[in-house]
Design a protein around this motif. Structure first.
Motif, PDB file in Angstrom:
ATOM      1  N   GLN A   1      -7.874   5.140  -3.984  1.00 20.35           N
ATOM      2  CA  GLN A   1      -8.825   6.176  -4.080  1.00 20.35           C
ATOM      3  C   GLN A   1      -8.342   7.297  -4.112  1.00 20.35           C
ATOM      4  O   GLN A   1      -7.699   7.751  -3.421  1.00 20.35           O
ATOM      5  CB  GLN A   1      -9.638   5.657  -2.748  1.00 20.35           C
ATOM      6  CG  GLN A   1     -10.998   6.437  -2.809  1.00 20.35           C
ATOM      7  CD  GLN A   1     -12.059   5.384  -3.133  1.00 20.35           C
ATOM      8  OE1 GLN A   1     -11.837   4.426  -3.028  1.00 20.35           O
ATOM      9  NE2 GLN A   1     -13.316   5.992  -3.150  1.00 20.35           N
TER      10      GLN A   1
ATOM     11  N   LEU B   1      -5.297  14.193  -4.155  1.00 20.96           N
ATOM     12  CA  LEU B   1      -5.392  13.624  -2.797  1.00 20.96           C
ATOM     13  C   LEU B   1      -5.603  12.026  -2.921  1.00 20.96           C
ATOM     14  O   LEU B   1      -6.678  11.680  -3.606  1.00 20.96           O
ATOM     15  CB  LEU B   1      -6.592  14.241  -1.797  1.00 20.96           C
ATOM     16  CG  LEU B   1      -6.642  13.683  -0.532  1.00 20.96           C
ATOM     17  CD1 LEU B   1      -5.385  13.880   0.172  1.00 20.96           C
ATOM     18  CD2 LEU B   1      -7.827  14.361   0.188  1.00 20.96           C
ATOM     19  N   VAL B   2      -4.588  11.200  -2.246  1.00 23.91           N
ATOM     20  CA  VAL B   2      -4.731   9.800  -2.642  1.00 23.91           C
ATOM     21  C   VAL B   2      -4.882   9.268  -1.239  1.00 23.91           C
ATOM     22  O   VAL B   2      -4.263   9.624  -0.327  1.00 23.91           O
ATOM     23  CB  VAL B   2      -3.589   9.252  -3.145  1.00 23.91           C
ATOM     24  CG1 VAL B   2      -3.443   7.638  -3.207  1.00 23.91           C
ATOM     25  CG2 VAL B   2      -3.311   9.784  -4.540  1.00 23.91           C
ATOM     26  N   GLY B   3      -5.969   8.236  -1.083  1.00 22.52           N
ATOM     27  CA  GLY B   3      -6.180   7.671   0.322  1.00 22.52           C
ATOM     28  C   GLY B   3      -5.229   6.619   0.279  1.00 22.52           C
ATOM     29  O   GLY B   3      -4.770   6.025  -0.498  1.00 22.52           O
ATOM     30  N   GLY B   4      -4.464   6.389   1.520  1.00 21.59           N
ATOM     31  CA  GLY B   4      -3.667   5.427   1.641  1.00 21.59           C
ATOM     32  C   GLY B   4      -3.484   4.887   3.387  1.00 21.59           C
ATOM     33  O   GLY B   4      -4.161   5.369   4.145  1.00 21.59           O
ATOM     34  N   LYS B   5      -2.430   4.079   3.696  1.00 19.74           N
ATOM     35  CA  LYS B   5      -2.164   3.743   5.022  1.00 19.74           C
ATOM     36  C   LYS B   5      -1.571   4.843   5.874  1.00 19.74           C
ATOM     37  O   LYS B   5      -1.361   6.039   5.198  1.00 19.74           O
ATOM     38  CB  LYS B   5      -1.154   2.608   5.052  1.00 19.74           C
ATOM     39  CG  LYS B   5       0.005   2.947   4.564  1.00 19.74           C
ATOM     40  CD  LYS B   5       1.238   1.806   4.591  1.00 19.74           C
ATOM     41  CE  LYS B   5       2.390   2.132   4.186  1.00 19.74           C
ATOM     42  NZ  LYS B   5       3.373   1.078   4.090  1.00 19.74           N
TER      43      LYS B   5
ATOM     44  N   ARG C   1       0.803  -1.378   0.069  1.00 21.88           N
ATOM     45  CA  ARG C   1       0.005   0.150   0.003  1.00 21.88           C
ATOM     46  C   ARG C   1       0.825   1.089  -0.030  1.00 21.88           C
ATOM     47  O   ARG C   1       2.110   1.169   0.440  1.00 21.88           O
ATOM     48  CB  ARG C   1      -1.000   0.063   1.301  1.00 21.88           C
ATOM     49  CG  ARG C   1      -1.827  -0.825   1.382  1.00 21.88           C
ATOM     50  CD  ARG C   1      -2.474  -0.797   2.710  1.00 21.88           C
ATOM     51  NE  ARG C   1      -3.565  -1.849   3.068  1.00 21.88           N
ATOM     52  CZ  ARG C   1      -4.782  -1.839   2.865  1.00 21.88           C
ATOM     53  NH1 ARG C   1      -5.544  -0.807   2.185  1.00 21.88           N
ATOM     54  NH2 ARG C   1      -5.795  -2.973   3.067  1.00 21.88           N
TER      55      ARG C   1
ATOM     56  N   GLY D   1      -1.045   7.721   2.356  1.00 23.87           N
ATOM     57  CA  GLY D   1      -1.884   8.603   1.564  1.00 23.87           C
ATOM     58  C   GLY D   1      -1.353   9.893   1.678  1.00 23.87           C
ATOM     59  O   GLY D   1      -0.180  10.190   2.162  1.00 23.87           O
ATOM     60  N   GLY D   2      -1.982  10.778   0.969  1.00 23.20           N
ATOM     61  CA  GLY D   2      -1.403  12.143   0.982  1.00 23.20           C
ATOM     62  C   GLY D   2      -1.711  12.666  -0.557  1.00 23.20           C
ATOM     63  O   GLY D   2      -2.246  12.137  -1.382  1.00 23.20           O
TER      64      GLY D   2
END
Lengths: 452, 435
Positions: free
Chosen positions: A398, A448-452, A215, A218-219
């Protein structure tokens, strides 16, 4: 039947009345793992009456034609209960026409045995891929004939044949489950479902590889979207807000969506149109009898148009664009997209990647959703971009953002427009409506990217 | 309908005919005003047959052409799944109460007044809200016949209401709203509007979102929006059987936090998801899915149960005209002992999540969720300080529900499909746009 419909429309105290009658048939096939989970065929018929009185709408839907006049009376009565002001309904000249379905390889004429054989081949490829646990293959086709008549004298008969296919592979290791999929659709051409063996093989491999993929944190990243995902992006992030029914009765939204407002840089052009031929969102007339058009939504970064029904066009003093669509006879038409795309620019994919030190290359899709200001959509596949090159596979991400800033942040547009016809669009209860969307590769800064 | 079964049995070894007839009257308000009234009627027939041990399926909206319906079902059976379809001979007639004749006599003007009342109440708290409302009522008659001798039918009434408000300031858009539903008449808009007005109050101010892994409170709406879908795919007996659910092989194991208990319950009186039997005629039952954190059972229809060597749990549901497949009815999460106020008061820094867009996309099968927080509030030092924006949450439903910090005391129905208290969980990742 034409006489009966035309008679039923006469002599009511309403400003506008329309009657729709639809007959359809279809096939559905689904595999889950080794099992042919379901095979089914369907036939359906139904119709509706819609009436407008003093700005209020009545709507009656039914399966049987009997006492059609009584149904019109009921719709008019309801509209009368609702209406309390002036109706706004843009004029469209009466049209008489009969439009046969666009068909290349008729899905209804293809024997069920051939459909079964093809899907079994795809399913076999997935299940034969090491690391893959299961599959889900869903195929559907349908053909329908719709009669439309209104109190202004239009009488239109239209046919259409629609096909959709979703193929997905699931890989599992302990409690970790990963999937990869492919969605396709076509207007009246079973041929578009054939010869996908290599693509299916590749998606199955991706599902297996994802188990080992990391993964990403995020950011905000610089992202490059492939044509498929960029098409979903423009549909979700901008397309829905260009549907005038979201805007026409909300003064604040009208201010935001005022024609002439800048949404993107000068290279940014967006179009929607059912008059673009041969795609899943193509037709000759919409569900209010308005001829299909091709509408410029954004030209050189500036908002220049929006999608209308006859009511929203009249309310906003603009021209109907032929975007009033209904899923089927159970629903009144509402403003919908058809074939929506970002026009190609001049950049190659290498141009887009150049200079990106740490970014994400996102391709294919799971889905997308919008709240108008905010949008979000999920990539089917993601790879890290390092030093201008597409590198290792990472878990699907996402992407999300604010429409107004994100469109401005598209800083490069590729030259490789491609239309995707998979899936379907949802609005209200009306889902899945056949649409297509497309784009060339595009680059977005600070996404903006969702992540751990 | 008897004739269809008789005709099918000339070539089939088993046959089942299902019929659903629904009449409803929805009233819609748009932009604060009454916009439309509809009368909707729909009927559908679904025939399932077994020919040479294979299942065929066909649907139609009329029985005028019985021969064609039977022929379509038989044709598909040649290509159908090999299944051991043992249809029930009888079922139970007396399930939970789901019919109230008072629904049929609710006058249109009362429905209109209910919607207008809700909109007026919301606009009194915020005159700039642009509201939509929907009030609907209806009746469904469901009938199933099969070649094992089953003849059963039931009648269900329903009424529902939803209200939504949009507040636009500059390019900032706030969306608030909720819904309720029942098999009995709804005569008071206040319970619904109170929930929405509380959303409005919590969202009045803006607050920066927290960043990183923070405790997240899922309100009942938040549980429904974010956690429900991954779990309903995970507990689907078919996915479990295929090995594509993370819960495969986990029955009897402690997969969730011990404070989590979840059941599928189609027996709650006047709940819109209740019915005496499922779409195959299997009697409704309460099925424990998670018992004190332990995976207790999965959801099955007849065909899936036979393959898994177990019995149908009465969860054979026909979705969008397809054949029956395992699907939840109403889910009930057992309340805990933490009052909601106390749950918030105990948070030093966290996020309350009500509505997320895009949560149902992505790798749902694996339990992943991710989405943009459409309605959510920052909590600092035990107090709600305002609404967050430009914020993504992501996580995995299985990991999040292993890390439950507290379970709320006050359960509430969401959309007639889920009865749950608020859940406070760890292991949720929050990403936000830096100013």
């Amino acid at each position: 039947m034409r006489d009966e419909i035309e008679q039923a429309l006469k002599g009511h105290r309403a400003e506008y009345i329309e009657i729709r009658w639809e007959e359809s048939e279809g096939t559905r096939l689904q595999y889950r793992g080794r099992e042919r989970e379901s095979v089914g065929r369907s036939t359906a018929r139904g119709g509706n009456v819609r009436a407008l009185v003093k700005g209020g709408w009545g709507f009656v839907c039914f399966n049987e034609m009997k006492d059609l006049r009584g149904k019109v009376v009921e719709a008019v009565r309801q509209a009368r209960l609702v209406g309390s002001e002036q109706s706004h309904f843009a004029p469209v000249p009466p049209i008489e026409d009969a439009v046969p379905p666009t068909i290349n390889k008729d899905p209804i004429a293809v024997p069920l045995a051939d459909k079964v054989r093809l899907l079994e081949e795809y399913n076999g490829i997935i299940l034969g891929t090491p690391g893959v646990q299961s599959s889900l293959v869903t195929y559907g086709d349908g053909r329908r004939k719709v009669l439309f008549a209104n109190s202004e004298g239009s009488f239109i008969e239209q046919g259409r044949a629609d096909i959709s296919l979703r193929v997905s592979a699931t890989a599992r290791k302990d409690g970790d489950v990963q999937q990869a999929g492919l969605s396709l659709g076509a207007l009246g051409d079973f041929g578009a479902m054939e010869g996908l063996h290599e693509q299916v093989k590749s998606l199955a491999q991706t599902a297996a590889d994802l188990l080992k993929a990391p993964r990403i944190p995020g950011g905000e990243y610089t992202v490059v979207l492939d044509p498929v995902l960029a098409g979903v992006f423009i549909h979700e992030a901008f397309g829905h807000l260009s549907e005038a029914d979201h805007v026409y009765e909300n003064e604040r939204l009208k201010e935001i969506m005022v024609l002439g407002r800048r949404f993107g840089q000068r290279h940014f052009n967006v179009v929607d149109g059912a008059a673009v031929p041969g795609l899943r969102g193509s037709y000759k007339y919409d569900e209010e009898g308005t001829p299909a058009t091709k509408t410029d939504l954004i030209r050189e970064g500036v908002l220049v148009g929006r999608l209308h029904s006859r009511e929203t066009a009249a309310r906003m003093g603009e021209t109907p664009t032929g975007n009033a669509r209904a899923l089927d006879w159970r629903f009144p038409p509402i403003v919908r997209m058809t074939n929506t795309y970002i026009e190609p620019g001049a950049a190659t994919l290498d141009d887009l990647l150049e200079g990106i030190e740490d970014g994400v290359y996102v391709s294919n899709w799971y889905g997308g959703q919008t709240s108008m200001e905010m949008f979000t959509f999920a990539s089917g596949e993601s790879r890290r971009i390092r030093h201008g090159r597409i590198e290792e596979l990472v878990r699907p991400v996402q992407l999300s953002g604010n429409l107004f800033t994100t469109l401005q942040n598209i800083d490069a547009i590729g030259n490789d427009l491609d239309m995707n016809q998979g899936g379907g669009c949802g609005k209200g209860m009306q889902v899945p409506l056949p649409v297509s969307n497309g784009s060339p590769h595009i680059r977005i800064r600070r996404c903006l990217v969702g992540g751990k | 309908m008897e004739n269809v079964i008789r005709q099918a049995m000339k070539v089939a070894q088993a046959a089942e005919l299902f019929c659903a007839h629904e009449v409803s009257t929805p009233v819609r308000f748009e932009a604060n005003r009454l916009k439309s009234i509809q009368t909707r009627e729909g009927i559908s027939y679904a025939l399932r047959v077994v020919v040479d041990g294979r299942v065929g399926f066909a649907t139609a909206t009329s029985l005028d052409d019985r021969g064609a319906l039977v022929q379509m079902a038989v044709e598909t059976a040649h290509f159908g799944d090999k299944a051991d379809l043992v249809l029930p001979e009888r079922t139970q007639d007396d399930g939970a109460a789901i019919y109230d004749p008072a629904v049929e006599t609710v006058p249109l003007k009362d429905m209109v007044a209910l919607g207008q009342g809700a909109i007026d109440a919301l606009r009194r708290s915020e005159p700039e809200l642009v509201c939509e409302a929907w009030i609907g009522k209806g009746m469904a008659e469901v009938e199933v016949l099969n070649s094992s001798g089953l003849r059963a039918s039931y009648r269900k009434s329903f009424m529902g209401m939803s209200a939504e408000g949009t507040l636009v300031r500059g390019t900032d858009m706030l969306f608030i709203g909720d819904s309720e539903s029942s098999c009995r008449p709804i005569s008071d808009a206040a319970p619904l509007t109170e929930i929405i007005m509380e959303q409005l109050e919590n969202a009045r101010n803006m607050a920066p979102a927290p960043q990183g892994e923070v405790p997240v409170v899922f309100t009942p709406l938040g549980v429904a929006n974010v956690l429900l879908m991954p779990l309903s795919v995970g507990f689907n007996g078919r996915n479990v059987l295929q090995g594509s659910s993370p819960l495969t092989g986990q029955q009897g194991k402690d997969v969730f936090h011990p404070s989590l208990s979840l059941r599928d319950d189609p027996t709650v009186p006047y709940s819109p998801a209740s019915r005496p039997w499922d779409d195959e005629g299997t009697p409704s039952q309460v099925t424990a899915l998670v018992d004190g954190g332990r995976v207790a059972n999965f959801l099955y229809d007849i065909v899936t149960a036979a393959k898994a060597g177990t019995r149908s749990t009465g969860n054979g549901v026909r979705m969008s005209g397809g054949p029956p497949s395992p699907s939840p009815t109403a889910w009930v999460i057992e309340p805990g002992d933490t009052p909601y106020r106390q749950m918030i008061a105990g948070l030093d820094d966290g996020l309350i999540v009500e509505e997320v867009i895009g949560a149902g996309m992505g790798n749902v099968l694996g339990g992943d969720f991710a989405g943009n927080v459409l309605l959510g509030y920052r909590v600092q030092k035990g107090k709600i300080v305002g609404r967050v924006k430009d914020t993504l949450i992501s996580g995995n439903a299985y990991q999040v529900l292993k890390n439950i910090l507290s379970v709320g005391k006050e359960p509430r129905w969401v959309g007639g499909r889920l009865l749950t208290p608020a859940l406070c969980c760890g292991k949720v990742s929050v990403s936000t746009r830096q100013a």
